[in-house]
Design a protein around this motif. Structure first.
Motif, PDB file in Angstrom:
ATOM      1  N   GLY A  12     -17.051   4.486   4.543  1.00  0.00           N
ATOM      2  CA  GLY A  12     -16.775   3.463   3.531  1.00  0.00           C
ATOM      3  C   GLY A  12     -15.323   3.041   3.511  1.00  0.00           C
ATOM      4  O   GLY A  12     -15.006   1.851   3.425  1.00  0.00           O
ATOM      5  N   VAL A  13     -14.435   4.011   3.605  1.00  0.00           N
ATOM      6  CA  VAL A  13     -12.998   3.702   3.596  1.00  0.00           C
ATOM      7  C   VAL A  13     -12.624   2.869   4.814  1.00  0.00           C
ATOM      8  O   VAL A  13     -11.913   1.864   4.697  1.00  0.00           O
ATOM      9  N   PHE A  14     -13.107   3.255   5.982  1.00  0.00           N
ATOM     10  CA  PHE A  14     -12.782   2.484   7.180  1.00  0.00           C
ATOM     11  C   PHE A  14     -13.431   1.103   7.129  1.00  0.00           C
ATOM     12  O   PHE A  14     -12.855   0.132   7.605  1.00  0.00           O
ATOM     13  N   GLY A  15     -14.596   0.985   6.544  1.00  0.00           N
ATOM     14  CA  GLY A  15     -15.225  -0.327   6.366  1.00  0.00           C
ATOM     15  C   GLY A  15     -14.380  -1.236   5.494  1.00  0.00           C
ATOM     16  O   GLY A  15     -14.181  -2.417   5.811  1.00  0.00           O
ATOM     17  N   ILE A  16     -13.862  -0.699   4.412  1.00  0.00           N
ATOM     18  CA  ILE A  16     -12.989  -1.474   3.523  1.00  0.00           C
ATOM     19  C   ILE A  16     -11.708  -1.876   4.254  1.00  0.00           C
ATOM     20  O   ILE A  16     -11.226  -3.002   4.114  1.00  0.00           O
ATOM     21  N   LEU A  17     -11.162  -0.976   5.055  1.00  0.00           N
ATOM     22  CA  LEU A  17      -9.950  -1.308   5.810  1.00  0.00           C
ATOM     23  C   LEU A  17     -10.205  -2.407   6.834  1.00  0.00           C
ATOM     24  O   LEU A  17      -9.352  -3.281   7.041  1.00  0.00           O
ATOM     25  N   TYR A  18     -11.368  -2.385   7.485  1.00  0.00           N
ATOM     26  CA  TYR A  18     -11.697  -3.445   8.438  1.00  0.00           C
ATOM     27  C   TYR A  18     -11.824  -4.798   7.732  1.00  0.00           C
ATOM     28  O   TYR A  18     -11.335  -5.815   8.207  1.00  0.00           O
ATOM     29  N   ILE A  19     -12.491  -4.813   6.579  1.00  0.00           N
ATOM     30  CA  ILE A  19     -12.632  -6.057   5.814  1.00  0.00           C
ATOM     31  C   ILE A  19     -11.266  -6.552   5.357  1.00  0.00           C
ATOM     32  O   ILE A  19     -10.974  -7.750   5.415  1.00  0.00           O
ATOM     33  N   SER A  20     -10.414  -5.655   4.920  1.00  0.00           N
ATOM     34  CA  SER A  20      -9.057  -6.013   4.508  1.00  0.00           C
ATOM     35  C   SER A  20      -8.280  -6.608   5.672  1.00  0.00           C
ATOM     36  O   SER A  20      -7.546  -7.585   5.506  1.00  0.00           O
ATOM     37  N   PHE A  21      -8.440  -6.036   6.856  1.00  0.00           N
ATOM     38  CA  PHE A  21      -7.753  -6.544   8.031  1.00  0.00           C
ATOM     39  C   PHE A  21      -8.184  -7.984   8.338  1.00  0.00           C
ATOM     40  O   PHE A  21      -7.349  -8.848   8.597  1.00  0.00           O
ATOM     41  N   ILE A  22      -9.481  -8.249   8.283  1.00  0.00           N
ATOM     42  CA  ILE A  22      -9.987  -9.603   8.536  1.00  0.00           C
ATOM     43  C   ILE A  22      -9.453 -10.575   7.485  1.00  0.00           C
ATOM     44  O   ILE A  22      -9.042 -11.697   7.807  1.00  0.00           O
ATOM     45  N   ALA A  23      -9.435 -10.159   6.227  1.00  0.00           N
ATOM     46  CA  ALA A  23      -8.920 -11.014   5.159  1.00  0.00           C
ATOM     47  C   ALA A  23      -7.434 -11.325   5.367  1.00  0.00           C
ATOM     48  O   ALA A  23      -6.992 -12.457   5.154  1.00  0.00           O
ATOM     49  N   GLN A  24      -6.668 -10.342   5.789  1.00  0.00           N
ATOM     50  CA  GLN A  24      -5.252 -10.576   6.043  1.00  0.00           C
ATOM     51  C   GLN A  24      -5.056 -11.527   7.218  1.00  0.00           C
ATOM     52  O   GLN A  24      -4.156 -12.365   7.201  1.00  0.00           O
ATOM     53  N   MET A  25      -5.892 -11.411   8.240  1.00  0.00           N
ATOM     54  CA  MET A  25      -5.780 -12.307   9.387  1.00  0.00           C
ATOM     55  C   MET A  25      -6.075 -13.746   8.973  1.00  0.00           C
ATOM     56  O   MET A  25      -5.371 -14.671   9.368  1.00  0.00           O
ATOM     57  N   VAL A  26      -7.114 -13.936   8.160  1.00  0.00           N
ATOM     58  CA  VAL A  26      -7.446 -15.272   7.666  1.00  0.00           C
ATOM     59  C   VAL A  26      -6.286 -15.825   6.844  1.00  0.00           C
ATOM     60  O   VAL A  26      -5.917 -16.994   6.974  1.00  0.00           O
ATOM     61  N   TYR A  27      -5.685 -14.977   6.022  1.00  0.00           N
ATOM     62  CA  TYR A  27      -4.546 -15.415   5.211  1.00  0.00           C
ATOM     63  C   TYR A  27      -3.367 -15.839   6.088  1.00  0.00           C
ATOM     64  O   TYR A  27      -2.771 -16.892   5.870  1.00  0.00           O
ATOM     65  N   VAL A  28      -3.042 -15.031   7.084  1.00  0.00           N
ATOM     66  CA  VAL A  28      -1.903 -15.343   7.958  1.00  0.00           C
ATOM     67  C   VAL A  28      -2.149 -16.648   8.707  1.00  0.00           C
ATOM     68  O   VAL A  28      -1.269 -17.512   8.789  1.00  0.00           O
ATOM     69  N   LEU A  29      -3.332 -16.803   9.254  1.00  0.00           N
ATOM     70  CA  LEU A  29      -3.626 -18.003  10.037  1.00  0.00           C
ATOM     71  C   LEU A  29      -3.807 -19.243   9.161  1.00  0.00           C
ATOM     72  O   LEU A  29      -3.480 -20.350   9.586  1.00  0.00           O
ATOM     73  N   GLY A  30      -4.301 -19.069   7.952  1.00  0.00           N
ATOM     74  CA  GLY A  30      -4.599 -20.214   7.098  1.00  0.00           C
ATOM     75  C   GLY A  30      -3.462 -20.693   6.226  1.00  0.00           C
ATOM     76  O   GLY A  30      -3.334 -21.889   5.958  1.00  0.00           O
ATOM     77  N   TRP A  31      -2.604 -19.785   5.777  1.00  0.00           N
ATOM     78  CA  TRP A  31      -1.612 -20.178   4.796  1.00  0.00           C
ATOM     79  C   TRP A  31      -0.172 -20.058   5.270  1.00  0.00           C
ATOM     80  O   TRP A  31       0.748 -20.277   4.486  1.00  0.00           O
ATOM     81  N   SER A  32       0.052 -19.711   6.500  1.00  0.00           N
ATOM     82  CA  SER A  32       1.422 -19.681   7.024  1.00  0.00           C
ATOM     83  C   SER A  32       1.808 -21.081   7.468  1.00  0.00           C
ATOM     84  O   SER A  32       0.999 -21.792   8.078  1.00  0.00           O
ATOM     85  N   SER A  33       3.056 -21.461   7.181  1.00  0.00           N
ATOM     86  CA  SER A  33       3.449 -22.843   7.432  1.00  0.00           C
ATOM     87  C   SER A  33       4.098 -23.051   8.801  1.00  0.00           C
ATOM     88  O   SER A  33       4.049 -24.147   9.339  1.00  0.00           O
ATOM     89  N   SER A  34       4.711 -22.032   9.361  1.00  0.00           N
ATOM     90  CA  SER A  34       5.396 -22.230  10.644  1.00  0.00           C
ATOM     91  C   SER A  34       4.851 -21.249  11.686  1.00  0.00           C
ATOM     92  O   SER A  34       4.224 -20.242  11.360  1.00  0.00           O
ATOM     93  N   ALA A  35       5.134 -21.562  12.927  1.00  0.00           N
ATOM     94  CA  ALA A  35       4.685 -20.709  14.029  1.00  0.00           C
ATOM     95  C   ALA A  35       5.359 -19.342  13.966  1.00  0.00           C
ATOM     96  O   ALA A  35       4.746 -18.329  14.306  1.00  0.00           O
ATOM     97  N   GLN A  36       6.603 -19.313  13.497  1.00  0.00           N
ATOM     98  CA  GLN A  36       7.321 -18.039  13.410  1.00  0.00           C
ATOM     99  C   GLN A  36       6.667 -17.121  12.366  1.00  0.00           C
ATOM    100  O   GLN A  36       6.517 -15.920  12.607  1.00  0.00           O
ATOM    101  N   GLU A  37       6.277 -17.687  11.241  1.00  0.00           N
ATOM    102  CA  GLU A  37       5.595 -16.885  10.219  1.00  0.00           C
ATOM    103  C   GLU A  37       4.258 -16.360  10.733  1.00  0.00           C
ATOM    104  O   GLU A  37       3.885 -15.215  10.459  1.00  0.00           O
ATOM    105  N   ILE A  38       3.551 -17.199  11.481  1.00  0.00           N
ATOM    106  CA  ILE A  38       2.266 -16.770  12.038  1.00  0.00           C
ATOM    107  C   ILE A  38       2.486 -15.626  13.020  1.00  0.00           C
ATOM    108  O   ILE A  38       1.759 -14.625  13.002  1.00  0.00           O
ATOM    109  N   MET A  39       3.494 -15.760  13.886  1.00  0.00           N
ATOM    110  CA  MET A  39       3.761 -14.699  14.866  1.00  0.00           C
ATOM    111  C   MET A  39       4.181 -13.399  14.188  1.00  0.00           C
ATOM    112  O   MET A  39       3.747 -12.315  14.593  1.00  0.00           O
ATOM    113  N   LEU A  40       5.016 -13.478  13.162  1.00  0.00           N
ATOM    114  CA  LEU A  40       5.430 -12.273  12.431  1.00  0.00           C
ATOM    115  C   LEU A  40       4.225 -11.628  11.735  1.00  0.00           C
ATOM    116  O   LEU A  40       4.064 -10.406  11.757  1.00  0.00           O
ATOM    117  N   GLY A  41       3.397 -12.454  11.127  1.00  0.00           N
ATOM    118  CA  GLY A  41       2.209 -11.930  10.448  1.00  0.00           C
ATOM    119  C   GLY A  41       1.237 -11.283  11.417  1.00  0.00           C
ATOM    120  O   GLY A  41       0.695 -10.207  11.153  1.00  0.00           O
TER     121      GLY A  41
END
Length: 77
Positions: A12-41
């Motif tokens: 369960g814990v690893f499942g939650i961590l995987y879902i969190s990872f996907i959510a963070q990736m969507v956030y980085v790709l969707g809401w970052s304004s510059s290429a540098q922010e995307i690369m850092l994220g």
């Protein structure tokens, strides 16, 4: 009994961590304004992914070692 509870808990814990990872990736790709922010994220997420894989590997390895220790290295009949 404890082994089953531990297995369900860690799964369960690893499942939650995987879902969190996907959510963070969507956030980085969707809401970052510059290429540098995307690369850092994405670099931070790749480091987090490596830590997650290492934790999963160590969890499985320690579980296997504990099972072997509990059996005493002998097969029971």
């Amino acid at each position: 009994m404890f082994g089953k509870v531990k297995k369900v808990f860690f799964t369960g814990v690893f499942g939650i961590l995987y879902i969190s990872f996907i959510a963070q990736m969507v956030y980085v790709l969707g809401w970052s304004s510059s290429a540098q922010e995307i690369m850092l994220g994405m670099s931070a997420l790749s480091f987090e992914w490596l830590v997650l894989i290492a934790a999963r590997y160590l969890s499985k390895r320690s579980s296997g070692a504990a099972q072997q220790h509990n059996n005493g290295g002998f097969r029971r009949r």
